[in-house]
Design a protein around this motif. Structure first.
Motif, PDB file in Angstrom:
ATOM      1  N   MET A 185       6.750  35.332  -8.963  1.00 26.68           N
ATOM      2  CA  MET A 185       6.914  35.156 -10.407  1.00 26.68           C
ATOM      3  C   MET A 185       6.970  33.682 -10.777  1.00 26.68           C
ATOM      4  O   MET A 185       6.396  33.255 -11.783  1.00 26.68           O
ATOM      5  N   ALA A 206       4.340  31.760 -13.172  1.00 29.53           N
ATOM      6  CA  ALA A 206       4.780  30.993 -14.340  1.00 29.53           C
ATOM      7  C   ALA A 206       4.239  29.572 -14.274  1.00 29.53           C
ATOM      8  O   ALA A 206       3.803  29.009 -15.280  1.00 29.53           O
ATOM      9  N   ALA A 232       9.269  38.518  -4.401  1.00 35.83           N
ATOM     10  CA  ALA A 232       8.916  38.820  -5.795  1.00 35.83           C
ATOM     11  C   ALA A 232       9.291  37.659  -6.715  1.00 35.83           C
ATOM     12  O   ALA A 232       8.526  37.294  -7.617  1.00 35.83           O
TER      13      ALA A 232
END
Length: 76
Positions: free
Chosen positions: A55, A59, A51
Motif C-alpha cells: 500500500m 501510494a 500488505a
C-alpha cells in the motif's frame, strides 16, 4: 602488493561466508523452538506487513504520477 590484496579479499570472503552460515544455523535453531501460537502470529504479521508495504509503494507511485502529471500540465 596485488597478490596480498587478493589474499585479503579471499580471506574476507571466506570469513563472511562462515559468519553468514553460522547466523543461518542460529536463526533456524531459534525459530524451531517457538510455540505454535507464536509461529502463527509471525506468519500473520508477515502477511500484514507485506500488505502495508504494498500500500505504501502504491501510494508513492500515485503521488509520483500526480506530480509528474502536474509538471507536464504546467501546474508546478
Amino acid at each position: 602488493m596485488k597478490q596480498k590484496l587478493q589474499r585479503l579479499a579471499s580471506l574476507a570472503a571466506r570469513r563472511a561466508a562462515a559468519v553468514s552460515a553460522g547466523a543461518l544455523v542460529l536463526a533456524g535453531t531459534a525459530h524451531a523452538e517457538l510455540p505454535a501460537d507464536v509461529s502463527t502470529a509471525i506468519t500473520a504479521y508477515k502477511t500484514d506487513a507485506l500488505a502495508a508495504i504494498a500500500m505504501l509503494m502504491a501510494a508513492g507511485v500515485a503521488i509520483w504520477g500526480l506530480m509528474k502529471l502536474a509538471s507536464k500540465m504546467g501546474w508546478r
